[in-house]
Write a protein that holds these residues in place. Structure first.
Motif, PDB file in Angstrom:
ATOM      1  N   THR A 268       0.829  -1.211   0.000  1.00  0.00           N
ATOM      2  CA  THR A 268       0.000   0.000   0.000  1.00  0.00           C
ATOM      3  C   THR A 268       0.862   1.259   0.000  1.00  0.00           C
ATOM      4  O   THR A 268       0.435   2.311  -0.483  1.00  0.00           O
ATOM      5  CB  THR A 268      -0.931  -0.003   1.226  1.00  0.00           C
ATOM      6  N   LYS A 270       3.148   1.946  -1.844  1.00  0.00           N
ATOM      7  CA  LYS A 270       3.458   2.367  -3.211  1.00  0.00           C
ATOM      8  C   LYS A 270       2.513   3.469  -3.682  1.00  0.00           C
ATOM      9  O   LYS A 270       2.820   4.178  -4.639  1.00  0.00           O
ATOM     10  CB  LYS A 270       3.377   1.166  -4.156  1.00  0.00           C
ATOM     11  N   ARG A 271       1.385   3.584  -3.013  1.00  0.00           N
ATOM     12  CA  ARG A 271       0.431   4.647  -3.362  1.00  0.00           C
ATOM     13  C   ARG A 271       0.919   5.963  -2.736  1.00  0.00           C
ATOM     14  O   ARG A 271       1.091   6.052  -1.523  1.00  0.00           O
ATOM     15  CB  ARG A 271      -0.967   4.308  -2.845  1.00  0.00           C
ATOM     16  N   ARG A 272       1.126   6.949  -3.571  1.00  0.00           N
ATOM     17  CA  ARG A 272       1.737   8.185  -3.102  1.00  0.00           C
ATOM     18  C   ARG A 272       0.899   8.878  -2.034  1.00  0.00           C
ATOM     19  O   ARG A 272       1.429   9.401  -1.051  1.00  0.00           O
ATOM     20  CB  ARG A 272       1.962   9.144  -4.282  1.00  0.00           C
ATOM     21  N   SER A 273      -0.398   8.884  -2.203  1.00  0.00           N
ATOM     22  CA  SER A 273      -1.257   9.565  -1.233  1.00  0.00           C
ATOM     23  C   SER A 273      -1.164   8.896   0.136  1.00  0.00           C
ATOM     24  O   SER A 273      -1.144   9.573   1.173  1.00  0.00           O
ATOM     25  CB  SER A 273      -2.710   9.577  -1.723  1.00  0.00           C
ATOM     26  N   LEU A 393      -8.440   4.183  -0.843  1.00  0.00           N
ATOM     27  CA  LEU A 393      -7.953   2.804  -0.925  1.00  0.00           C
ATOM     28  C   LEU A 393      -9.080   1.820  -1.199  1.00  0.00           C
ATOM     29  O   LEU A 393     -10.221   2.015  -0.746  1.00  0.00           O
ATOM     30  CB  LEU A 393      -7.264   2.419   0.387  1.00  0.00           C
ATOM     31  N   SER A 511      -6.946  10.727  -4.894  1.00  0.00           N
ATOM     32  CA  SER A 511      -6.435   9.801  -5.902  1.00  0.00           C
ATOM     33  C   SER A 511      -5.189   9.130  -5.387  1.00  0.00           C
ATOM     34  O   SER A 511      -4.662   9.440  -4.343  1.00  0.00           O
ATOM     35  CB  SER A 511      -6.129  10.564  -7.203  1.00  0.00           C
ATOM     36  N   ASN A 512      -4.669   8.175  -6.156  1.00  0.00           N
ATOM     37  CA  ASN A 512      -3.498   7.441  -5.725  1.00  0.00           C
ATOM     38  C   ASN A 512      -2.215   8.181  -6.088  1.00  0.00           C
ATOM     39  O   ASN A 512      -1.164   7.817  -5.640  1.00  0.00           O
ATOM     40  CB  ASN A 512      -3.487   6.052  -6.357  1.00  0.00           C
TER      41      ASN A 512
END
Length: 512
Positions: A268, A270-273, A393, A511-512
């Motif tokens: 998880t 890896k998701r920038r947000s 997510l 957003s991601n």
């Protein structure tokens, strides 16, 4: 993430909200327990004949178990479902509280504190998971606000509650106050929370070596951070503990990323947000836990207030948080989570920075506006970043992500307090020696700084001070030196809050 489907009926919606509020009650118990026990450690020490050196382990044992449990919340949720995870955790927490209350020795108390801390550690991220698993998108802001208020209010009211219980009743009631709320939450919540199927087979796929390694690494980190300020960061025990923690976490991360069924789903990040949200949570933890720690230190050791008086003064922050919470939810929907987060951390830095200039004689009046500013800012630093990190997510990732998000806040608090203690232990002697040298040289400014009468100082007998004079002046020098160190610590916390402002551009609202 679109969120869970809308409840079919109004009755179902009411039941879900009632179940969520019971989960918040469980989280409140877990967080409050840390504060009320901290307030009354001397009473427990006297009752169980605990040595002063060992007394801090009453809190450390709880915190170590808590920080180990937090990242495992996702695993427990997959195995038990959110409903039965909460019921199990609140039941264990309640039973452990009873065990703590009736402990007849230090060793028995430590065992129950470990159990209590582990169960309490599960309750905190479970609430933030519930926000995104139980409610549709349009209710996330409201549910996050409710959970956030509970999370930050407990540390604020803790000193008042702890001091009142100790003075009115006795130390076992610090734990027994959990029994009735715990029984209600454990017995009623299964009737209200949504039913899902448990998956005990998940345990058969568990990567046990990674689990043991992660637990040992986090425990080493907590102990190392606790001991470093006193022993020295470069002392052999602390280097060993912190190095072992770094190696252990590194190996555990590597194994987890390669595992088919990881203990904690680190992908998880890896998701920038989400990664940015975790970094913001860490910064908030440093400032939030640090400020709640610094105020009692100043009020107790510099101003000489007791636990009840400290709690009353600190209530200002809690009131500001309560008033601000609904506005935080409204503003987020209008100006966006990123902008509100940036404003929150900037305001938080101002509130922390204001305390860096407080005089040695500061009390309620001088601490009022910095507390107001921090209380307002904390809600802007907690609620929008939670939505940034978890709101976008997929449902399957929320429980693990909530554990990591809350772990970062707790680790921020642990590291922040360790840095504060490093300043206090390392700098107070330097300031005290400076005051001593200046006083011996006849510096009137130094005499004013420690609160010594200028007339008495100027008209003092010639020659070196006698023992009675030294005994009279030494506490004044120590308090003045500690006050200056505390101001340095406030400045350090403000710098961390500024770092939070700089992290905001890395985040995205939804957003991601």
């Amino acid at each position: 993430m679109s969120g869970q489907a809308e409840p079919a009926t109004g009755v179902t919606a009411v039941a879900t909200w009632a179940g969520f509020l019971l989960m918040c009650l469980g989280m409140f118990m877990a967080i409050l327990d840390i504060q009320v026990v901290a307030t009354s450690l001397p009473a427990i020490q006297h009752a169980l004949a605990i040595s002063p050196d060992a007394m801090s382990w009453i809190q450390t044992a709880y915190l170590i178990a808590e920080v180990i449990a937090i990242p495992l919340t996702g695993l427990f949720t997959r195995v038990l479902t959110l409903r039965w995870l909460f019921v199990t955790a609140v039941t264990v927490f309640t039973l452990a509280s009873i065990g703590c209350a009736f402990s007849g020795s230090f060793a028995v108390l430590l065992v129950f504190r470990v159990v209590q801390g582990f169960a309490g550690g599960v309750l905190i991220p479970a609430v933030f998971s519930a926000v995104f698993l139980l409610f549709p998108d349009r209710l996330h802001a409201i549910a996050t606000t409710v959970g956030g208020v509970v999370a930050v209010l407990a540390p604020t009211v803790g000193p008042v509650v702890g001091g009142w219980i100790t003075e009115t009743w006795s130390w076992p009631w610090l734990f027994l106050i959990n029994v009735i709320p715990g029984m209600i939450a454990a017995s009623v919540s299964p009737l209200l929370l949504p039913r899902q199927h448990t998956d005990l087979n998940e345990l058969t796929k568990l990567d046990v070596p990674s689990l043991v390694l992660l637990a040992a690494a986090l425990a080493s980190l907590e102990i190392g951070l606790k001991e470093a300020p006193q022993r020295g960061w470069l002392s052999l025990p602390c280097i060993g503990l912190l190095s072992a923690s770094a190696v252990g976490i590194g190996i555990a991360v590597r194994r987890t990323l390669r595992a088919a069924h990881p203990v904690v789903r680190l992908s998880t990040l890896k998701r920038r947000s989400f990664a940015a949200g975790c970094a913001l949570s860490f910064c908030l933890g440093v400032g939030l836990f640090g400020s709640v720690y610094l105020m009692p230190v100043f009020l107790a050791f510099v101003r000489g207030h007791d636990a009840s008086e400290i709690g009353i003064i600190m209530l200002v922050t809690g009131v500001a948080q309560l008033i601000t919470a609904p506005f935080a939810a409204i503003l987020e929907s209008r100006i966006g989570a990123r902008l509100l987060t940036a404003a929150g951390f900037a305001l938080f830095a101002v509130g922390l920075g204001l305390s860096a200039f407080q005089p040695r004689i500061a009390d309620f009046d001088e601490m009022f506006w910095p507390q107001i500013v921090r209380g307002v800012a904390i809600m802007f630093c907690l609620l929008p970043p939670t939505r940034i990190a978890l709101g976008a997510l997929p449902e399957a990732e929320v429980a693990d992500a909530s554990g990591l998000f809350n772990l970062m806040r707790n680790l921020g608090g642990a590291i922040g307090i360790a840095l504060i203690d490093t300043i206090l232990y390392g700098r107070v002697g330097i300031y005290a020696e400076d005051f001593r040298a200046r006083l011996l040289a006849g510096d009137v400014t130094a005499a004013k700084s420690i609160g010594l009468s200028v007339t008495s100082f100027v008209n003092r007998p010639p020659g070196p001070p006698d023992d009675a004079t030294i005994a009279f002046v030494r506490p004044m020098v120590e308090k003045a030196a500690l006050a200056l160190c505390i101001n340095e610590a406030w400045a350090m916390l403000a710098c961390v809050a500024i770092a939070g402002v700089l992290l905001v551009p890395l985040a995205r609202d939804r957003s991601n």
